[in-house]
Motif scaffolding. Structure first.
Motif, PDB file in Angstrom:
ATOM      1  N   LYS A 167      57.257  24.036  18.064  1.00 41.57           N
ATOM      2  CA  LYS A 167      58.189  22.998  17.612  1.00 41.57           C
ATOM      3  C   LYS A 167      59.023  23.477  16.431  1.00 41.57           C
ATOM      4  N   ARG A 168      58.357  24.160  15.510  1.00 40.51           N
ATOM      5  CA  ARG A 168      59.065  24.604  14.313  1.00 40.51           C
ATOM      6  C   ARG A 168      60.047  25.743  14.607  1.00 40.51           C
ATOM      7  N   VAL A 215      63.539  24.396  14.573  1.00 44.72           N
ATOM      8  CA  VAL A 215      64.037  24.120  13.222  1.00 44.72           C
ATOM      9  C   VAL A 215      64.394  25.415  12.515  1.00 44.72           C
ATOM     10  N   GLN A 268      67.641  27.525  13.001  1.00 47.28           N
ATOM     11  CA  GLN A 268      68.883  27.093  12.361  1.00 47.28           C
ATOM     12  C   GLN A 268      68.999  27.567  10.909  1.00 47.28           C
ATOM     13  N   THR A 325      63.213  25.709   2.086  1.00 50.48           N
ATOM     14  CA  THR A 325      62.897  24.920   3.284  1.00 50.48           C
ATOM     15  C   THR A 325      62.300  25.801   4.378  1.00 50.48           C
ATOM     16  N   HIS A 354      58.292  25.710   6.063  1.00 52.69           N
ATOM     17  CA  HIS A 354      57.936  25.679   7.487  1.00 52.69           C
ATOM     18  C   HIS A 354      57.081  26.893   7.871  1.00 52.69           C
ATOM     19  N   TYR A 398      54.283  10.532   4.098  1.00 46.04           N
ATOM     20  CA  TYR A 398      54.253  11.985   4.052  1.00 46.04           C
ATOM     21  C   TYR A 398      55.662  12.571   4.135  1.00 46.04           C
ATOM     22  N   PHE A 426      57.436  15.038   1.462  1.00 42.73           N
ATOM     23  CA  PHE A 426      57.912  16.368   1.838  1.00 42.73           C
ATOM     24  C   PHE A 426      59.311  16.605   1.259  1.00 42.73           C
ATOM     25  N   LYS A 454      52.132  11.476  16.770  1.00 39.53           N
ATOM     26  CA  LYS A 454      50.943  12.087  16.188  1.00 39.53           C
ATOM     27  C   LYS A 454      51.325  13.063  15.081  1.00 39.53           C
ATOM     28  N   ASP A 455      52.481  13.668  15.250  1.00 35.99           N
ATOM     29  CA  ASP A 455      52.892  14.705  14.302  1.00 35.99           C
ATOM     30  C   ASP A 455      53.767  14.139  13.200  1.00 35.99           C
ATOM     31  N   ASP A 456      53.845  14.869  12.119  1.00 34.92           N
ATOM     32  CA  ASP A 456      54.868  14.553  11.139  1.00 34.92           C
ATOM     33  C   ASP A 456      56.215  14.984  11.714  1.00 34.92           C
ATOM     34  N   THR A 483      58.611  16.396  10.139  1.00 34.28           N
ATOM     35  CA  THR A 483      59.195  17.578   9.505  1.00 34.28           C
ATOM     36  C   THR A 483      59.140  18.805  10.401  1.00 34.28           C
ATOM     37  N   SER A 484      58.252  18.753  11.435  1.00 37.97           N
ATOM     38  CA  SER A 484      58.159  19.933  12.293  1.00 37.97           C
ATOM     39  C   SER A 484      59.342  20.036  13.258  1.00 37.97           C
ATOM     40  N   THR A 485      60.037  18.948  13.498  1.00 38.60           N
ATOM     41  CA  THR A 485      61.121  18.991  14.485  1.00 38.60           C
ATOM     42  C   THR A 485      62.466  18.545  13.930  1.00 38.60           C
ATOM     43  N   ASP A 486      62.477  17.981  12.735  1.00 33.35           N
ATOM     44  CA  ASP A 486      63.704  17.432  12.176  1.00 33.35           C
ATOM     45  C   ASP A 486      64.418  18.516  11.373  1.00 33.35           C
ATOM     46  N   PRO A 487      65.561  19.006  11.848  1.00 33.50           N
ATOM     47  CA  PRO A 487      66.228  20.090  11.130  1.00 33.50           C
ATOM     48  C   PRO A 487      66.809  19.627   9.793  1.00 33.50           C
ATOM     49  N   VAL A 542      65.365  18.074   7.336  1.00 30.81           N
ATOM     50  CA  VAL A 542      64.347  17.715   6.350  1.00 30.81           C
ATOM     51  C   VAL A 542      64.904  17.774   4.948  1.00 30.81           C
ATOM     52  N   ALA A 543      65.748  18.727   4.702  1.00 30.35           N
ATOM     53  CA  ALA A 543      66.442  18.813   3.413  1.00 30.35           C
ATOM     54  C   ALA A 543      67.476  19.915   3.534  1.00 30.35           C
TER      55      ALA A 543
END
Lengths: 238, 238
Positions: free
Chosen positions: A107-108, A111, A114, A184, A188, B165, B169, B225-227, B229-233, B235-236
């Protein structure tokens, strides 16, 4: 005669369930290697394949649990045979967790693709993942062979994985301090490294189950289960 | 007559093992709260207490597993009773993992006490930990009461923990970018936050076991189930 018949029926059941474990183990090994490769080569298709295949791993765990419950209910196994069945269920649970970590790594990948690459980090993680995959392969062979010595060797190899993680932790701190734009990506990558280290812990758990299965004793709890970064104040001067 | 006798013997066994689960749950709840408090108040003695008490939690899990194996071997339970025993073992395994995370939090207290404080972070973690502790309390009550509705509510409350969480993060990323001297502390705090989020996942796993126990069905696997942050590009922005 009847006893012999019942015993061999149980043995056949056990072979079936062990075959499911080996099948599950094969899928998990594959997931580890492919997740690490997808991370290194930024191959999003491969990452997606790992994410999709995790469903098959989860289904195998369910199948193993159902089969185990069925065997217990039908065969009413004696204490020693029951131990085997319960060990198998624990091994399946550990494999499922490793599969989850591989899925999370995949999954990561999306991210991280990019972001700017962090020199050498994904190659180090791939080496860690490769070592964990080898540990897993060996410990599953040890399970089938009822080989406590090999299982014990796997437990000790986990120390190398912990060391690889500790080295990476320090490396990530350095990268982040050098350039805040790395933060960032390093967060990860750090998660991925930590999860890979946890995969090693689960391979170790399986090794402990194998040892318990063969010797009837739980191995010493003296081994270093945690990474040292949780207690070492000198992880990196802040 | 004989059937009734056997059934009630099994019920007594089940009560014994459920009592062990509740005892284990109480120790784990205590560990969560004390670990979070030790982190916030930099109380190293309290942290040490949490680390020491983890042994009792581990021993209870072993005791529960042995008791479960003994019950299966002696009572030869029917499929439905067997399901209860296997659920109890899974609940114990999840409690043990939560206990490990609390111990890990306590370990990091010592390291973090030597670093500059990150404004508000430990208070936020303590709130997260408090919510997880409440979820755990409620789901164990739901287990004893065979209350699927409460168990289901716990699963949904885990979404709040995930949100807490995700917010933390982003906060940690900001702190690290503002001042590189915060990086090491934030890496540790981030781990603690992630592990607290994972405690919530394990409380959710227990809730799923309770629902399975009551309804015979595994709840939908649709929950997050997951946070993220593992898939959201996003995050910051790096």
């Amino acid at each position: 005669m009847i006893d012999t018949h019942i015993a061999s029926a149980f043995d056949r059941d056990l072979e079936t369930i062990q075959a499911l474990i080996m099948k599950m183990g094969g899928l998990v090994e594959d997931a580890i290697l492919k997740a690490a490769t997808s991370l290194e080569t930024r191959d999003e298709e491969l990452a997606e394949e790992v994410r999709d295949n995790d469903r098959a791993i989860d289904e195998l765990e369910e199948q193993i649990n159902e089969e185990a419950a069925r065997i217990i209910a039908i065969r009413q196994p004696a204490a020693v045979d029951l131990r085997v069945i319960l060990c198998v269920m624990k091994i399946a649970a550990n494999l499922e967790r490793i599969g989850d970590y591989a899925k999370n790594m995949a999954k990561r990948t999306t991210v991280l693709s990019q972001m700017a690459q962090i020199h050498g980090a994904t190659a180090s993680i791939r080496r860690m993942a490769k070592e964990v995959e080898r540990m897993l392969k060996d410990v599953l062979d040890a399970f089938v062979q009822r080989d406590a010595a090999t299982a014990n060797a796997v437990i000790h190899r986990d120390e190398d994985v912990d060391q690889m993680y500790n080295a990476l932790f320090r490396e990530f701190l350095t990268f982040m301090m050098e350039d805040p734009r790395n933060i960032t990506a390093c967060m990860h990558l750090h998660f991925i490294a930590k999860n890979t280290e946890r995969m090693g812990d689960h391979a170790t758990n399986i090794a402990e189950q194998v040892i318990y299965l063969v010797t009837g004793e739980v191995p010493d709890d003296k081994r270093p289960k945690d990474d040292r970064t949780s207690t070492d104040p000198n992880v990196a001067p802040a």
